[in-house]
Design a protein around this motif. Structure first.
Motif, short mmCIF file in Angstrom:
data_model
loop_
_atom_site.label_atom_id
_atom_site.label_comp_id
_atom_site.label_asym_id
_atom_site.label_seq_id
_atom_site.Cartn_x
_atom_site.Cartn_y
_atom_site.Cartn_z
N GLY A 136 49.88 156.08 -63.87
CA GLY A 136 50.34 155.24 -64.98
C GLY A 136 51.12 154.02 -64.52
N ASP A 137 51.05 152.97 -65.33
CA ASP A 137 51.69 151.69 -65.00
C ASP A 137 53.20 151.84 -64.82
OD1 ASP A 137 49.27 150.40 -65.07
OD2 ASP A 137 49.51 149.64 -67.11
N ALA A 185 58.37 148.58 -60.46
CA ALA A 185 59.06 148.54 -59.17
C ALA A 185 60.48 149.10 -59.22
CB ALA A 185 59.06 147.11 -58.62
N ALA A 186 61.24 148.74 -60.25
CA ALA A 186 62.63 149.21 -60.35
C ALA A 186 62.69 150.71 -60.62
CB ALA A 186 63.37 148.44 -61.44
N ALA A 222 50.53 144.62 -57.67
CA ALA A 222 51.27 143.36 -57.54
C ALA A 222 52.76 143.55 -57.74
CB ALA A 222 50.73 142.33 -58.53
N SER A 223 53.17 144.35 -58.73
CA SER A 223 54.60 144.52 -59.02
C SER A 223 55.33 145.16 -57.84
CB SER A 223 54.81 145.35 -60.28
OG SER A 223 54.31 146.67 -60.10
N MET A 224 54.65 146.09 -57.17
CA MET A 224 55.25 146.75 -56.00
C MET A 224 55.40 145.75 -54.86
SD MET A 224 55.44 150.12 -56.84
CE MET A 224 54.86 151.38 -55.75
N ALA A 269 60.49 140.45 -52.22
CA ALA A 269 61.87 140.09 -52.57
C ALA A 269 62.87 140.78 -51.64
CB ALA A 269 62.15 140.45 -54.03
N LYS A 270 62.62 142.05 -51.35
CA LYS A 270 63.52 142.80 -50.46
C LYS A 270 63.46 142.25 -49.03
CE LYS A 270 62.24 147.09 -51.65
NZ LYS A 270 62.28 148.56 -51.79
#
Length: 255
Positions: A9-10, A15-16, A71-73, A79-80
């Motif tokens: 599931g999405d 990511a958070a 993509a979100s991951m 960013a990290k």
């Protein structure tokens, strides 16, 4: 008819929410131990997620490439990495069709990721891709669960709370889990019931294909790999009946 739409599931890949749940690093020291001594070696992590392992390995001075489909991951991983001032090549691709045009000294697929290869042909495609990208003297590592049918059947009767935590952006998350195992496909249909800030949010699928020990040994060997070691834990205990994990250190068969 069995529903063949196996998915993750999405919300599980938010990511958070993902990072809030997956804070442990039990596997990091194991993977670091097996890295090449030469810091100039090329490292490839498949299914790198938000960089939970990628970033600490890069901080050791290694040249590592991280591949993931979501993509979100990857955005979170980038960013990290930027925050740590690390230059890491993150690639958004399907690992079944990946072609990076180079070979690597060390390839790994961590964190039970092969359980989301639902068909045999998916696994064989990935193993072919790994073999294509691995140097002749390189090593390939992966970890996954050792299926415990007694545990799965016991859990089918329950809805257990399996996590409660607060995300980096302040959401209070509780996850309850149910599961149902399909004998014909070897897929465990796991459902995570999400409650966010005390309110029911949604049910998200976390379907996982189970690979039994002798079966997976055979698939790896027939795909052109030697099993150098098979461990039952990240402490390198010998694999046995009660092992929770199947952890492989593999090399390419030289034809």
């Amino acid at each position: 008819m069995t529903d063949k739409n196996y998915i993750v599931g999405d919300l599980i890949y938010d990511a958070a929410i993902y990072d809030g749940l997956n804070t442990f690093l039990d596997d990091l020291e194991f993977y670091k131990k097996w890295l090449p001594k030469d810091k100039e070696a090329n490292i490839l992590e498949l299914c790198c997620g938000t960089g939970r392992l990628t970033i600490p390995i890069a901080k050791e001075g290694y040249n590592i490439t991280g591949v993931d489909y979501t993509a979100s991951m990857l955005n979170q991983a980038i960013a990290k990495a930027n925050k740590e001032q690390l230059s890491i090549d993150f690639v958004q691709e399907d690992i079944r069709t990946l072609d990076l045009g180079k070979r690597f000294d060390f390839i790994f697929i961590p964190f039970n990721s092969i359980h989301h290869l639902y068909k045999n042909e998916d696994l064989f495609k990935v193993l072919k891709i790994v073999k294509k990208h691995l140097q002749e003297n390189g090593i390939f590592l992966l970890d996954c669960f050792n299926p415990n049918i007694r545990y799965i059947v016991h859990k089918e009767k329950k809805k257990d709370t399996m996590a409660e935590y607060t995300t980096s952006n302040g959401r209070k998350v509780m996850i309850k889990q149910t599961m149902c195992y399909e004998n014909a496909t070897q897929i465990n249909r796991i459902k995570w019931h999400y409650y966010i800030d005390g309110v029911f949010h949604s049910i998200q699928n976390l379907d996982m294909r189970m690979f039994f020990p002798k079966e997976l040994d055979f698939y790896l060997k027939s795909s052109g790999f030697n099993i150098v070691h098979k461990f039952g834990s990240f402490e390198e205990d010998d694999f046995c009946n009660d092992s929770e994990k199947q952890i492989y250190v593999l090399s390419k068969k030289i034809v």
